[in-house]
Design a protein around this motif. Sequence first.
Motif, mmCIF file in Angstrom:
data_model
loop_
_atom_site.group_PDB
_atom_site.id
_atom_site.type_symbol
_atom_site.label_atom_id
_atom_site.label_comp_id
_atom_site.label_asym_id
_atom_site.label_seq_id
_atom_site.Cartn_x
_atom_site.Cartn_y
_atom_site.Cartn_z
ATOM 1 N N GLY A 128 0.816 -1.203 0.000
ATOM 2 C CA GLY A 128 0.000 0.000 0.000
ATOM 3 C C GLY A 128 0.851 1.254 0.000
ATOM 4 N N PHE A 129 1.918 1.228 0.789
ATOM 5 C CA PHE A 129 2.811 2.390 0.857
ATOM 6 C C PHE A 129 3.493 2.616 -0.491
ATOM 7 C CE2 PHE A 129 7.118 4.059 1.518
ATOM 8 C CZ PHE A 129 6.810 5.297 2.075
ATOM 9 N N MET A 130 4.015 1.554 -1.093
ATOM 10 C CA MET A 130 4.712 1.683 -2.368
ATOM 11 C C MET A 130 3.767 2.140 -3.468
ATOM 12 S SD MET A 130 7.806 1.128 -1.681
ATOM 13 C CE MET A 130 8.449 1.088 -3.354
ATOM 14 N N LYS A 131 2.536 1.679 -3.423
ATOM 15 C CA LYS A 131 1.558 2.094 -4.426
ATOM 16 C C LYS A 131 1.272 3.582 -4.305
ATOM 17 C CE LYS A 131 -2.842 0.617 -6.437
ATOM 18 N NZ LYS A 131 -3.470 1.919 -6.571
ATOM 19 N N LEU A 132 1.127 4.052 -3.068
ATOM 20 C CA LEU A 132 0.875 5.478 -2.861
ATOM 21 C C LEU A 132 2.048 6.305 -3.338
ATOM 22 C CD1 LEU A 132 -0.838 7.784 -1.690
ATOM 23 C CD2 LEU A 132 0.256 7.361 0.515
ATOM 24 N N VAL A 133 3.273 5.855 -2.994
ATOM 25 C CA VAL A 133 4.469 6.596 -3.396
ATOM 26 C C VAL A 133 4.599 6.641 -4.911
ATOM 27 C CG1 VAL A 133 6.985 6.587 -3.362
ATOM 28 C CG2 VAL A 133 5.706 6.190 -1.246
ATOM 29 N N SER A 134 4.314 5.485 -5.558
ATOM 30 C CA SER A 134 4.451 5.430 -7.014
ATOM 31 C C SER A 134 3.433 6.319 -7.713
ATOM 32 C CB SER A 134 4.300 3.985 -7.502
ATOM 33 O OG SER A 134 2.992 3.506 -7.265
ATOM 34 N N GLU A 135 2.239 6.459 -7.126
ATOM 35 C CA GLU A 135 1.200 7.273 -7.743
ATOM 36 C C GLU A 135 1.334 8.746 -7.380
ATOM 37 O OE1 GLU A 135 -2.472 5.599 -6.525
ATOM 38 O OE2 GLU A 135 -2.398 3.936 -7.954
ATOM 39 N N GLN A 136 2.023 9.045 -6.277
ATOM 40 C CA GLN A 136 2.126 10.424 -5.792
ATOM 41 C C GLN A 136 3.245 11.124 -6.556
ATOM 42 O OE1 GLN A 136 -0.077 11.395 -3.230
ATOM 43 N NE2 GLN A 136 0.457 13.367 -4.023
ATOM 44 N N HIS A 137 2.915 11.801 -7.643
ATOM 45 C CA HIS A 137 3.915 12.414 -8.504
ATOM 46 C C HIS A 137 4.020 13.920 -8.221
ATOM 47 C CE1 HIS A 137 -0.046 12.173 -10.270
ATOM 48 N NE2 HIS A 137 0.218 13.150 -11.110
ATOM 49 N N TYR A 138 3.817 14.299 -6.988
ATOM 50 C CA TYR A 138 3.951 15.686 -6.601
ATOM 51 C C TYR A 138 4.097 15.769 -5.086
ATOM 52 C CZ TYR A 138 -0.887 15.046 -5.209
ATOM 53 O OH TYR A 138 -2.023 14.577 -4.629
ATOM 54 N N PHE A 151 3.177 20.783 -9.534
ATOM 55 C CA PHE A 151 2.674 19.939 -8.443
ATOM 56 C C PHE A 151 1.183 20.182 -8.215
ATOM 57 C CE2 PHE A 151 7.052 19.588 -6.163
ATOM 58 C CZ PHE A 151 7.422 18.612 -7.069
ATOM 59 N N LEU A 152 0.795 21.462 -8.274
ATOM 60 C CA LEU A 152 -0.598 21.805 -8.030
ATOM 61 C C LEU A 152 -1.502 21.236 -9.127
ATOM 62 C CD1 LEU A 152 -1.832 23.330 -5.689
ATOM 63 C CD2 LEU A 152 -1.823 25.413 -7.077
ATOM 64 N N GLU A 153 -1.023 21.272 -10.360
ATOM 65 C CA GLU A 153 -1.788 20.665 -11.452
ATOM 66 C C GLU A 153 -1.982 19.170 -11.224
ATOM 67 O OE1 GLU A 153 -1.185 22.093 -15.677
ATOM 68 O OE2 GLU A 153 0.728 22.633 -14.746
ATOM 69 N N ASN A 154 -0.926 18.500 -10.799
ATOM 70 C CA ASN A 154 -1.020 17.062 -10.556
ATOM 71 C C ASN A 154 -1.959 16.755 -9.392
ATOM 72 O OD1 ASN A 154 0.750 16.401 -12.643
ATOM 73 N ND2 ASN A 154 2.559 16.600 -11.327
ATOM 74 N N GLU A 155 -1.897 17.601 -8.355
ATOM 75 C CA GLU A 155 -2.809 17.422 -7.229
ATOM 76 C C GLU A 155 -4.259 17.589 -7.684
ATOM 77 O OE1 GLU A 155 -4.319 19.801 -3.284
ATOM 78 O OE2 GLU A 155 -2.223 20.049 -3.845
ATOM 79 N N LYS A 197 -9.651 15.440 -8.999
ATOM 80 C CA LYS A 197 -10.751 15.236 -9.941
ATOM 81 C C LYS A 197 -10.961 13.750 -10.232
ATOM 82 C CE LYS A 197 -9.280 18.225 -13.036
ATOM 83 N NZ LYS A 197 -9.242 19.081 -14.257
ATOM 84 N N ALA A 198 -9.867 12.968 -10.144
ATOM 85 C CA ALA A 198 -9.966 11.526 -10.402
ATOM 86 C C ALA A 198 -10.364 10.746 -9.159
ATOM 87 C CB ALA A 198 -8.636 11.013 -10.937
ATOM 88 N N GLY A 199 -10.485 11.450 -8.016
ATOM 89 C CA GLY A 199 -10.877 10.796 -6.767
ATOM 90 C C GLY A 199 -9.771 9.996 -6.118
ATOM 91 N N LYS A 200 -8.520 10.313 -6.452
ATOM 92 C CA LYS A 200 -7.396 9.606 -5.866
ATOM 93 C C LYS A 200 -7.069 10.178 -4.486
ATOM 94 C CE LYS A 200 -5.203 8.398 -10.274
ATOM 95 N NZ LYS A 200 -3.982 8.487 -11.092
ATOM 96 N N PRO A 201 -6.456 9.378 -3.604
ATOM 97 C CA PRO A 201 -6.089 9.888 -2.279
ATOM 98 C C PRO A 201 -5.022 10.971 -2.390
ATOM 99 C CG PRO A 201 -5.138 7.717 -2.630
ATOM 100 C CD PRO A 201 -6.099 7.950 -3.761
ATOM 101 N N ILE A 202 -5.128 11.992 -1.560
ATOM 102 C CA ILE A 202 -4.204 13.123 -1.583
ATOM 103 C C ILE A 202 -3.331 13.070 -0.348
ATOM 104 C CG2 ILE A 202 -3.990 15.632 -1.722
ATOM 105 C CD1 ILE A 202 -5.338 14.288 -4.163
ATOM 106 N N ALA A 203 -2.009 13.062 -0.557
ATOM 107 C CA ALA A 203 -1.080 13.052 0.578
ATOM 108 C C ALA A 203 -1.106 14.400 1.266
ATOM 109 C CB ALA A 203 0.343 12.753 0.101
ATOM 110 N N GLU A 204 -0.986 14.372 2.575
ATOM 111 C CA GLU A 204 -0.969 15.622 3.343
ATOM 112 C C GLU A 204 0.461 15.992 3.693
ATOM 113 O OE1 GLU A 204 -3.532 17.404 3.727
ATOM 114 O OE2 GLU A 204 -4.995 15.977 2.961
#
Length: 228
Positions: A22-32, A212-216, A221-228
């Motif tokens: 789960g952690f690796m998936k979040l990191v791989s998807e978090q491009h900002y 980064f803001l564009e990617n966020e 809009k895609a309903g993906k989890p947002i890192a804080e």
Amino acid sequence: MKKYRPFISLFLILILPLLVYGFMKLVSEQHYKPIETISEKIPNPGGSPDSVFRSVGDFAFTSQTGATITRDSLAGKIWVCNLFFGNCAESCDRIHSEISKLQSDTRDHADVRFVSISVDPTHDSVAVLKKVASRLEATPHRWYMLTGNPEQIRKFLHEELNYEDIAPEDIAAGLLRESTLRLIDWEGHFRGEIYDGLDHDAVVRLSIHLDFLENEYADRKAGKPIAE
């Protein structure tokens, strides 16, 4: 300790791999990196005890094409804002050179806008704005140069965008001491920092934060989890 070994083994075999995955998936998807919201907090208008970030308020000004641009025109957009005026000397040209590059770098980014507001609206007619926009090759629907009622502009800049009043004697001398840029998100919140448009390093940070803001925004809009 022995009695806990089955639980430890179960954790290592079944649960730990899931947590790592789960952690690796979040990191791989978090491009900002999350860009800090720097707007002031105000009481929630809905009555909730939780405070909310203040959004930039309404306005209605005229662009270089003669169109009326309002706050709704920027709804759902990420925008970069600066001040200028038609007879401004070197400082305006330097800032607009940086914005021109940002416009070029984001030409395929549908959610990005640039907003330059005249602090000398009495003299900056639509014709003047059109001439400046043409010189800078400002794309009309992406880079708005705005003029309007002088008092309404002064009030909007001071109360909504947190700019200090510009001295009339500076405008008469062709001088603009205010060189800062604001990065504003799709909800009208200030993000990142107050950027000095005459500082190249600050503009580079702005460019990175804009990406980064564009990617966020795309993830939201895609309903993906947002890192804080």
